[in-house]
Design a protein around this motif. Structure first.
Motif, PDB file in Angstrom:
ATOM      1  N   ILE A  32       0.852  -1.190   0.000  1.00 13.82           N
ATOM      2  CA  ILE A  32       0.000   0.000   0.000  1.00 13.82           C
ATOM      3  C   ILE A  32       0.889   1.241   0.000  1.00 13.82           C
ATOM      4  N   PRO A  33       0.676   2.157  -0.919  1.00 16.36           N
ATOM      5  CA  PRO A  33       1.516   3.365  -0.971  1.00 16.36           C
ATOM      6  C   PRO A  33       1.436   4.160   0.330  1.00 16.36           C
ATOM      7  N   LYS A  34       2.471   4.939   0.567  1.00 14.63           N
ATOM      8  CA  LYS A  34       2.546   5.762   1.749  1.00 14.63           C
ATOM      9  C   LYS A  34       1.442   6.826   1.724  1.00 14.63           C
ATOM     10  N   ASN A  35       0.885   7.103   2.899  1.00 17.95           N
ATOM     11  CA  ASN A  35      -0.180   8.109   3.074  1.00 17.95           C
ATOM     12  C   ASN A  35      -1.476   7.738   2.356  1.00 17.95           C
ATOM     13  N   THR A  36      -1.642   6.467   2.025  1.00 15.60           N
ATOM     14  CA  THR A  36      -2.879   5.997   1.391  1.00 15.60           C
ATOM     15  C   THR A  36      -3.574   5.018   2.329  1.00 15.60           C
ATOM     16  N   VAL A  37      -4.894   5.226   2.496  1.00 21.50           N
ATOM     17  CA  VAL A  37      -5.685   4.372   3.383  1.00 21.50           C
ATOM     18  C   VAL A  37      -6.474   3.387   2.534  1.00 21.50           C
ATOM     19  N   LEU A  38      -6.330   2.088   2.841  1.00 22.26           N
ATOM     20  CA  LEU A  38      -7.114   1.046   2.196  1.00 22.26           C
ATOM     21  C   LEU A  38      -8.174   0.582   3.180  1.00 22.26           C
ATOM     22  N   VAL A  62      -6.955  -2.524  -8.110  1.00 20.69           N
ATOM     23  CA  VAL A  62      -6.465  -1.839  -6.912  1.00 20.69           C
ATOM     24  C   VAL A  62      -5.191  -1.062  -7.225  1.00 20.69           C
ATOM     25  N   GLU A  63      -4.289  -1.664  -8.027  1.00 18.86           N
ATOM     26  CA  GLU A  63      -3.066  -0.943  -8.405  1.00 18.86           C
ATOM     27  C   GLU A  63      -3.410   0.316  -9.206  1.00 18.86           C
ATOM     28  N   ASN A  64      -4.405   0.243 -10.093  1.00 21.71           N
ATOM     29  CA  ASN A  64      -4.830   1.444 -10.826  1.00 21.71           C
ATOM     30  C   ASN A  64      -5.350   2.514  -9.865  1.00 21.71           C
ATOM     31  N   ALA A  65      -6.084   2.071  -8.827  1.00 24.65           N
ATOM     32  CA  ALA A  65      -6.597   3.032  -7.840  1.00 24.65           C
ATOM     33  C   ALA A  65      -5.444   3.690  -7.086  1.00 24.65           C
ATOM     34  N   PHE A  66      -4.461   2.882  -6.663  1.00 20.29           N
ATOM     35  CA  PHE A  66      -3.292   3.450  -5.977  1.00 20.29           C
ATOM     36  C   PHE A  66      -2.568   4.446  -6.874  1.00 20.29           C
ATOM     37  N   HIS A  67      -2.433   4.086  -8.154  1.00 17.74           N
ATOM     38  CA  HIS A  67      -1.721   4.963  -9.075  1.00 17.74           C
ATOM     39  C   HIS A  67      -2.484   6.286  -9.276  1.00 17.74           C
ATOM     40  N   ALA A  68      -3.806   6.201  -9.380  1.00 19.41           N
ATOM     41  CA  ALA A  68      -4.599   7.423  -9.548  1.00 19.41           C
ATOM     42  C   ALA A  68      -4.463   8.340  -8.344  1.00 19.41           C
ATOM     43  N   PRO A  84      -4.575  16.119  -0.214  1.00 19.04           N
ATOM     44  CA  PRO A  84      -3.840  15.982   1.050  1.00 19.04           C
ATOM     45  C   PRO A  84      -3.843  14.516   1.505  1.00 19.04           C
ATOM     46  N   SER A  85      -2.904  14.168   2.346  1.00 16.37           N
ATOM     47  CA  SER A  85      -2.711  12.770   2.727  1.00 16.37           C
ATOM     48  C   SER A  85      -3.937  12.166   3.393  1.00 16.37           C
ATOM     49  N   ASN A  86      -4.704  12.945   4.153  1.00 11.44           N
ATOM     50  CA  ASN A  86      -5.853  12.396   4.860  1.00 11.44           C
ATOM     51  C   ASN A  86      -7.041  12.138   3.941  1.00 11.44           C
ATOM     52  N   ASP A  87      -6.969  12.544   2.662  1.00 12.00           N
ATOM     53  CA  ASP A  87      -8.053  12.298   1.718  1.00 12.00           C
ATOM     54  C   ASP A  87      -7.737  11.197   0.718  1.00 12.00           C
ATOM     55  N   LYS A  88      -6.578  10.575   0.820  1.00 18.15           N
ATOM     56  CA  LYS A  88      -6.182   9.530  -0.121  1.00 18.15           C
ATOM     57  C   LYS A  88      -6.704   8.183   0.388  1.00 18.15           C
TER      58      LYS A  88
END
Length: 507
Positions: free
Chosen positions: A363-369, A394-400, A407-411
């Protein structure tokens, strides 16, 4: 048509002040003309209706009073009855005829221009330009004994029409004065500010001085026009500065762009060649497998027939067999790259399988799954192929999300599963940058990609696998809002206990 175009062209060349004068005068005068015409027509028709009703009443009265005169051939009585009409100034002629149509008695106003013969030739109940004629038959015990005809003048009605026309003419003249006065007032608030803007525009065009600004005096439409005009001038100033700044480096930028275009063209040619090569490989691989099978069978037969201790011959046969296997493996790898294998359905708890599959995903940094899963859904799927689908989406979603400026809290990426409209759905929602309409139209096109990596086969493969399962892919995306991908399968893939549970809920 040409005359209309010439009039339109002439009006377009007029100043706004004169157009405003024409418009105000036209609206006022047309409105007055329509109203006046309606009033005059209504008044004239009402006057005629009143006259008709009065004459009909008089005709009926005189007819009843003249019954005895006709019966006893009393012309004096008939004359007295007709003389009663002299009190009505509009009556011109009144005539009584017997049953044979002979003139029995008449009343003719002095200086009259019509007589009994004139009105007898007119149809009863009709209006001419100058008079109205009415006629009524006279009966005694249902026996026809004669008739009475009365003609009334329309002079009063016509004079009334002339007076109305005179009044309307005076009103039109007053309306012209009022229109001129309104134009004089309106031009101070409408045309003068526009003239001011036009003069400043001409000055800017002549002097090429974009630092001039218009002083805004209000917030109405003209004030907004002033503000937009000033904003346009500021934009032009900034553009000129940017153009001046970029002038020195323009040649290098053109060379760089040209190099990139050449590289893109080479890449496009390479991709086209690779696509052609892929089709050719699939065809050639299919055509080579049959000869290889024949060669393998022939070598096996020869090795059984030849009973030789010659080591050289044995090594040659072994080399043939090894190379046959090698070629067969190459063909198998090429075919596996392009063919669609049969599904291997396995009963799977969808929520547990999604959790298990996502354990290996970074999971990318600052991203909430966030997982919002229903543990009661059991379905039959090909787990290996479906893992590839889930990873790709899911990878496409992370990339988008990584490409967006949130901001980080909205990812956030949300994964849900649910029953909806007789189907099972896996919903992946992201708060990324979304897709434009032109990109949405091509997302399932092979080799199309907006990423700087990959060959653009991700979503086409996802769609292919979902269609193998009897389902599909629905995508809803909005720029700067996010994307919602729905992977759906028919309810028939659910295990029987799930189907029974859903049916009981519906009932």
């Amino acid at each position: 048509m040409k005359s209309f175009e010439s009039i339109t062209h002439a009006i377009n060349d007029l100043s706004i002040s004169r157009k405003l004068l024409i418009l105000v005068g036209f609206i006022i005068n047309v409105s007055l003309l329509v109203i006046s015409f309606a009033v005059i027509v209504y008044d004239r028709q009402s006057a005629k209706a009143t006259l008709r009703e009065e004459i009909n009443v008089l005709t009926n009265v005189i007819a009843k009073r003249s019954t005895a005169a006709l019966t006893f051939d009393d012309r004096v009585l008939a004359r007295e009855n007709l003389l009663a009409l002299s009190e009505k100034s509009s009556i011109l002629v009144a005539c009584i005829h017997d049953s044979r149509g002979r003139l029995f008695s008449e009343y003719v106003r002095s200086s009259n221009y019509i007589n009994c013969n004139t009105i007898l030739s007119q149809q009863p109940g009709t209006f001419t330009d100058t008079f109205y004629v009415n006629r009524q038959d006279i009966y005694l015990d249902q026996d026809y004994i004669g008739s009475i005809s009365i003609s009334a003048s329309l002079v009063d009605i016509n004079n009334r029409l002339l007076r109305h026309i005179l009044v309307v003419s005076i009103i039109f003249m007053l309306a012209g004065v009022i229109a001129f006065f309104l134009w004089f007032l309106l031009q101070r608030f409408i045309t003068k500010p526009i003239d001011k803007l036009a003069n400043i525009s001409r000055k800017i065009y002549q002097d090429k001085d974009y630092s001039i600004r218009v002083i805004q005096t209000g917030n109405d439409e003209i004030g907004q026009l002033y503000a937009a005009f000033n904003s346009m001038l500021s934009g032009i100033q900034e553009r000129d500065m940017a153009l001046l700044k970029a002038k020195n480096s323009l040649e290098n930028e053109v060379q760089e762009r040209t190099f990139k275009l050449e590289q893109a063209q080479k890449e496009l040619i390479k991709n086209e060649r690779m696509a052609t090569l892929g089709q050719l490989t699939a065809t050639v691989s299919h055509e080579l497998r049959n000869p290889l099978g024949t060669i393998r069978t022939s070598v096996f037969t020869l090795s059984n027939k030849i009973q030789s201790n010659d080591a050289t011959l044995q090594r040659a046969i072994e080399r043939i067999e090894r190379n046959i296997v090698r070629c067969d493996n190459i063909i198998t790898e090429l075919l596996d790259y392009s063919r669609i294998r049969a599904l291997q359905h396995q009963e799977t708890n969808l929520a547990d399988w999604i959790r298990y599959s996502l354990e290996d995903m970074v999971i990318p940094k600052n991203t909430v799954l966030r997982l919002e899963l229903d543990d009661a859904i059991d379905i039959e799927i090909d787990r290996d192929l479906f893992r590839r689908v889930l990873f790709n989406i899911v990878e496409n979603a992370f990339h988008a999300i990584e490409e967006s400026d949130l901001p980080s809290n909205d990812k956030t990426v949300i994964i849900q599963n649910q029953y909806s409209n007789d189907r099972v759905e896996i919903i992946v929602t992201d708060t990324g940058q979304g897709m434009a309409e032109d990109v949405m139209a091509r997302v399932f096109e092979p080799l199309f990609s907006t990423k700087s990596f990959g060959v653009g086969l991700g979503l086409p493969v996802v769609k292919q696998i979902m269609e193998q399962h009897g389902g599909g892919v629905d995508i809803v995306s909005e720029r700067n809002v996010g994307t919602r991908v729905t992977l759906w399968m028919p309810m028939t893939l659910c295990v029987k206990r799930n189907q029974q549970m859903i049916s009981s809920k519906v009932n």
